[in-house]
Write a protein that holds these residues in place. Structure first.
Motif, PDB file in Angstrom:
ATOM      1  N   VAL A 118      22.732  66.758-132.390  1.00 46.13           N
ATOM      2  CA  VAL A 118      22.022  67.574-131.229  1.00 46.13           C
ATOM      3  C   VAL A 118      21.455  69.306-131.124  1.00 46.13           C
ATOM      4  O   VAL A 118      21.159  69.743-130.403  1.00 46.13           O
ATOM      5  CB  VAL A 118      21.779  66.309-130.478  1.00 46.13           C
ATOM      6  N   ASP A 121      20.202  61.613-134.380  1.00 43.03           N
ATOM      7  CA  ASP A 121      21.794  61.163-134.644  1.00 43.03           C
ATOM      8  C   ASP A 121      21.675  61.437-135.068  1.00 43.03           C
ATOM      9  O   ASP A 121      22.122  61.311-136.423  1.00 43.03           O
ATOM     10  CB  ASP A 121      21.222  60.085-134.427  1.00 43.03           C
ATOM     11  N   TYR A 135      23.787  51.814-128.857  1.00 40.94           N
ATOM     12  CA  TYR A 135      23.567  51.192-128.495  1.00 40.94           C
ATOM     13  C   TYR A 135      22.595  50.709-127.635  1.00 40.94           C
ATOM     14  O   TYR A 135      21.923  49.613-127.543  1.00 40.94           O
ATOM     15  CB  TYR A 135      24.762  50.585-127.662  1.00 40.94           C
ATOM     16  N   ILE A 136      22.321  51.573-127.515  1.00 43.85           N
ATOM     17  CA  ILE A 136      21.012  51.271-126.331  1.00 43.85           C
ATOM     18  C   ILE A 136      19.859  52.505-127.067  1.00 43.85           C
ATOM     19  O   ILE A 136      18.700  51.649-126.829  1.00 43.85           O
ATOM     20  CB  ILE A 136      21.518  52.164-124.938  1.00 43.85           C
ATOM     21  N   SER A 160      30.120  59.158-125.924  1.00 42.41           N
ATOM     22  CA  SER A 160      29.354  57.561-124.625  1.00 42.41           C
ATOM     23  C   SER A 160      30.185  57.197-123.453  1.00 42.41           C
ATOM     24  O   SER A 160      29.387  56.072-122.765  1.00 42.41           O
ATOM     25  CB  SER A 160      28.679  57.494-125.113  1.00 42.41           C
ATOM     26  N   LEU A 168      19.829  60.758-125.613  1.00 39.21           N
ATOM     27  CA  LEU A 168      20.843  60.001-125.113  1.00 39.21           C
ATOM     28  C   LEU A 168      22.321  60.169-125.934  1.00 39.21           C
ATOM     29  O   LEU A 168      23.018  59.565-125.847  1.00 39.21           O
ATOM     30  CB  LEU A 168      20.325  58.203-125.251  1.00 39.21           C
ATOM     31  N   ALA A 203      26.452  49.702-118.703  1.00 39.81           N
ATOM     32  CA  ALA A 203      25.523  48.554-119.213  1.00 39.81           C
ATOM     33  C   ALA A 203      26.516  47.263-120.183  1.00 39.81           C
ATOM     34  O   ALA A 203      27.518  46.873-119.442  1.00 39.81           O
ATOM     35  CB  ALA A 203      24.855  49.714-120.829  1.00 39.81           C
ATOM     36  N   ARG A 240      33.905  51.475-129.850  1.00 41.53           N
ATOM     37  CA  ARG A 240      33.053  53.013-130.050  1.00 41.53           C
ATOM     38  C   ARG A 240      34.642  53.636-130.341  1.00 41.53           C
ATOM     39  O   ARG A 240      34.530  54.834-131.209  1.00 41.53           O
ATOM     40  CB  ARG A 240      32.392  52.892-128.720  1.00 41.53           C
ATOM     41  N   LEU A 285      27.267  58.577-135.554  1.00 38.45           N
ATOM     42  CA  LEU A 285      28.582  58.466-135.396  1.00 38.45           C
ATOM     43  C   LEU A 285      29.753  56.920-135.807  1.00 38.45           C
ATOM     44  O   LEU A 285      30.251  56.773-136.314  1.00 38.45           O
ATOM     45  CB  LEU A 285      29.408  58.849-133.760  1.00 38.45           C
ATOM     46  N   ARG A 333      28.276  47.129-128.869  1.00 40.68           N
ATOM     47  CA  ARG A 333      29.401  47.734-128.507  1.00 40.68           C
ATOM     48  C   ARG A 333      31.150  46.774-127.300  1.00 40.68           C
ATOM     49  O   ARG A 333      29.282  46.116-126.721  1.00 40.68           O
ATOM     50  CB  ARG A 333      29.320  49.124-127.840  1.00 40.68           C
ATOM     51  N   TYR A 385      33.651  62.852-118.796  1.00 38.81           N
ATOM     52  CA  TYR A 385      32.420  63.068-119.103  1.00 38.81           C
ATOM     53  C   TYR A 385      31.273  62.368-117.826  1.00 38.81           C
ATOM     54  O   TYR A 385      30.570  62.467-118.350  1.00 38.81           O
ATOM     55  CB  TYR A 385      32.433  60.849-119.636  1.00 38.81           C
TER      56      TYR A 385
HETATM   57  N1  LIG Z   1      26.929  52.323-122.315  1.00 43.53           N
HETATM   58  C1  LIG Z   1      26.778  52.134-121.105  1.00 43.53           C
HETATM   59  O1  LIG Z   1      27.481  51.698-120.364  1.00 43.53           O
HETATM   60  C2  LIG Z   1      26.071  53.890-120.384  1.00 43.53           C
HETATM   61  C3  LIG Z   1      25.861  54.146-118.952  1.00 43.53           C
HETATM   62  C4  LIG Z   1      25.293  54.211-118.293  1.00 43.53           C
HETATM   63  C5  LIG Z   1      24.923  55.964-119.374  1.00 43.53           C
HETATM   64  N2  LIG Z   1      24.645  55.375-120.632  1.00 43.53           N
HETATM   65  C6  LIG Z   1      24.662  57.045-121.687  1.00 43.53           C
HETATM   66  O2  LIG Z   1      23.422  56.449-122.604  1.00 43.53           O
HETATM   67  C7  LIG Z   1      23.681  57.069-123.357  1.00 43.53           C
HETATM   68  C8  LIG Z   1      23.433  56.129-124.729  1.00 43.53           C
HETATM   69  O3  LIG Z   1      24.765  54.936-124.558  1.00 43.53           O
HETATM   70  P1  LIG Z   1      25.319  54.724-125.882  1.00 43.53           P
HETATM   71  O4  LIG Z   1      26.107  53.106-124.673  1.00 43.53           O
HETATM   72  O5  LIG Z   1      23.826  53.366-126.223  1.00 43.53           O
HETATM   73  O6  LIG Z   1      26.040  55.223-126.732  1.00 43.53           O
HETATM   74  P2  LIG Z   1      27.126  55.018-128.074  1.00 43.53           P
HETATM   75  O7  LIG Z   1      27.938  55.547-128.216  1.00 43.53           O
HETATM   76  O8  LIG Z   1      26.146  53.620-128.664  1.00 43.53           O
HETATM   77  O9  LIG Z   1      25.113  56.117-129.002  1.00 43.53           O
HETATM   78  C9  LIG Z   1      25.755  57.286-128.617  1.00 43.53           C
HETATM   79  C10 LIG Z   1      24.873  57.588-129.703  1.00 43.53           C
HETATM   80  O10 LIG Z   1      24.843  58.824-129.664  1.00 43.53           O
HETATM   81  C11 LIG Z   1      25.161  59.944-131.444  1.00 43.53           C
HETATM   82  N3  LIG Z   1      25.518  61.277-130.910  1.00 43.53           N
HETATM   83  C12 LIG Z   1      26.937  61.246-130.212  1.00 43.53           C
HETATM   84  N4  LIG Z   1      26.784  62.179-130.188  1.00 43.53           N
HETATM   85  C13 LIG Z   1      26.177  63.162-131.303  1.00 43.53           C
HETATM   86  C14 LIG Z   1      25.438  64.446-131.627  1.00 43.53           C
HETATM   87  N5  LIG Z   1      26.534  65.460-131.400  1.00 43.53           N
HETATM   88  N6  LIG Z   1      24.359  64.523-132.617  1.00 43.53           N
HETATM   89  C15 LIG Z   1      23.604  63.797-132.594  1.00 43.53           C
HETATM   90  N7  LIG Z   1      23.847  62.112-131.995  1.00 43.53           N
HETATM   91  C16 LIG Z   1      24.657  62.193-131.688  1.00 43.53           C
HETATM   92  C17 LIG Z   1      25.773  58.268-131.925  1.00 43.53           C
HETATM   93  O11 LIG Z   1      26.667  58.471-132.912  1.00 43.53           O
HETATM   94  C18 LIG Z   1      25.273  57.342-131.714  1.00 43.53           C
HETATM   95  O12 LIG Z   1      24.952  56.893-132.156  1.00 43.53           O
HETATM   96  C19 LIG Z   1      24.391  58.183-123.176  1.00 43.53           C
HETATM   97  O13 LIG Z   1      24.075  59.114-122.828  1.00 43.53           O
HETATM   98  C20 LIG Z   1      25.775  57.125-121.950  1.00 43.53           C
HETATM   99  O14 LIG Z   1      26.526  58.330-121.925  1.00 43.53           O
HETATM  100  C21 LIG Z   1      25.826  54.310-121.342  1.00 43.53           C
END
Ligand SMILES: NC(=O)c1ccc[n+]([C@@H]2O[C@H](COP(=O)([O-])OP(=O)(O)OC[C@H]3O[C@@H](n4cnc5c(N)ncnc54)[C@H](O)[C@@H]3O)[C@@H](O)[C@H]2O)c1
Length: 335
Positions: free
Chosen positions: A54, A31, A11-12, A75, A71, A167, A320, A34, A175, A138
């Motif tokens: 990763v 990535d 997403y981010i 998540s 990232l 976010a 998700r 997933l 998402r 988490y």
């Molecule tokens: N969305 C929010 O509100 C928010 C707020 C604070 C922090 N964050 C942090 O920002 C980061 C990104 O969040 P997001 O909302 O984009 O999440 P998301 O779930 O949309 O994206 C996470 C990505 O990481 C990949 N991934 C997961 N496990 C993996 C692995 N073992 N190896 C390789 N790739 C892997 C997934 O395929 C996915 O594309 C995360 O670390 C999350 O904790 C998000």
């Protein structure tokens, strides 16, 4: 500048690749995909794409970059609870290992996607110096990573921890399991803005593209400004009570009525208001480009364009947790 972004197809992450490439940087993404097939719009591709876990990144794949932006994670809180061992393995152990590899291979900067959820339920305005109160695996994985990576900080290795607010907003990898997007999606999908709480909990919110812009700003900041710092990423004006978010949604979807849960069915007890003063001090030129009102307005327009409806709300594409439930087995085998 050469940047390694993990979780770049999330997403981010898709915003981050776009922001970095627009600024002329060279991006390697890693990535495990997933959420393959969940995209609702095309997105900017990385220059080099590592389709892998990763946890299996090799030193030679990390070497040669000027910055790692990490990232990739399971998540959010409810997802973290599905398989606690997997969450610890991906969110904590792999994050620490990646920092170690970055340091050993001479990557000078490591930016970690942490979260304001480390604060849990707290009264008053919280800043980074306050006690942490992780309510979930988490949140704990984020704190443990910050602490372990902090031990590695040195003159030539600068980690920093972006404690992102929750976010919201449009992304090509949308998402709708996060609060503001969820309320808007429900309003369009069901005609009601049904809250699972009494609407009083506080949340700091930030547009997902502003998180991406913040990563870029942290990369460009002088070392001393961010060295081994945990910094809340969001805006002082962007702390909202959930009922205020519902009001914003109703402004966009006036026919939808707001309902409050009588007895709270909210299994997420978080409530906190966050100070973003440290961010303003560390990165004085950084400004959010969205407020909740402008960000939701944009997402609403895109949802209307896409004909977002009940089937989108109830399907797997944008939630998700549902997608992950089906795909987690793949990752868990190697946890
Ligand atoms: N969305 C929010 O509100 C928010 C707020 C604070 C922090 N964050 C942090 O920002 C980061 C990104 O969040 P997001 O909302 O984009 O999440 P998301 O779930 O949309 O994206 C996470 C990505 O990481 C990949 N991934 C997961 N496990 C993996 C692995 N073992 N190896 C390789 N790739 C892997 C997934 O395929 C996915 O594309 C995360 O670390 C999350 O904790 C998000």
């Amino acid at each position: 500048v050469k940047v390694l972004v993990t979780g770049h197809r999330g997403y981010i992450g898709v915003h981050l690749v776009d922001v970095l490439k627009a600024a002329g940087h060279e991006v390697t993404g890693c990535d495990v995909r997933l959420f393959e097939g969940c995209e609702w719009e095309p997105f900017t591709q990385a220059d080099h794409d590592l389709h892998k876990d990763v946890r299996e990144l090799e030193p030679q794949e990390v070497a040669g970059h000027d910055c790692v932006m990490h990232l990739a994670a399971i998540s959010n809180d409810p997802m973290g609870d599905i398989n606690p061992d997997l969450t610890a393995s991906v969110n904590r152990d792999a994050s620490i290992r990646l920092a170690q590899i970055a340091k050993e291979t001479g990557v000078p900067r490591y930016l970690f996607a942490s979260s304001c959820s480390v604060y849990g339920k707290r009264d008053g305005l919280i800043d980074e110096s306050g006690d942490l109160n992780p309510l979930t695996i988490y949140a704990k994985s984020k704190i443990d990573t910050e602490a372990a990576v902090g031990e590695m900080a040195s003159d030539d290795f600068t980690p920093a921890y972006l404690r992102n607010a929750t976010a919201y907003g449009h992304s090509p990898m949308l998402r709708i399991d996060i609060v503001a997007n969820n309320l808007l999606a429900r309003a369009l999908g069901t005609g009601a803005i049904a809250m699972i709480s009494d609407g009083t909990p506080w949340r700091p919110l930030i547009h997902c593209r502003d998180i991406a812009r913040a990563f870029c700003a942290f990369m460009e900041a002088p070392q001393a400004a961010i060295h081994n710092q945990a910094i809340n990423v969001g805006g002082n004006q962007e702390n909202y009570q959930v009922k205020q978010v519902a009001d914003e949604v109703q402004r966009l979807v006036p026919e939808a009525s707001i309902t409050f849960a009588q007895d709270s069915r909210d299994d997420d007890p978080r409530s906190y208001r966050v100070s973003f003063d440290r961010l303003a001090q560390a990165l004085p030129d950084f400004r959010l480009s969205y407020t909740l009102a402008t960000g939701l307005e944009e997402l609403h327009a895109r949802m209307i364009e896409h004909g977002f409806d009940q089937s989108d709300l109830e399907g797997d594409q944008f939630v998700r947790l549902r997608t992950l439930g089906q795909r987690l087995g793949r990752l868990a085998q190697t946890a």
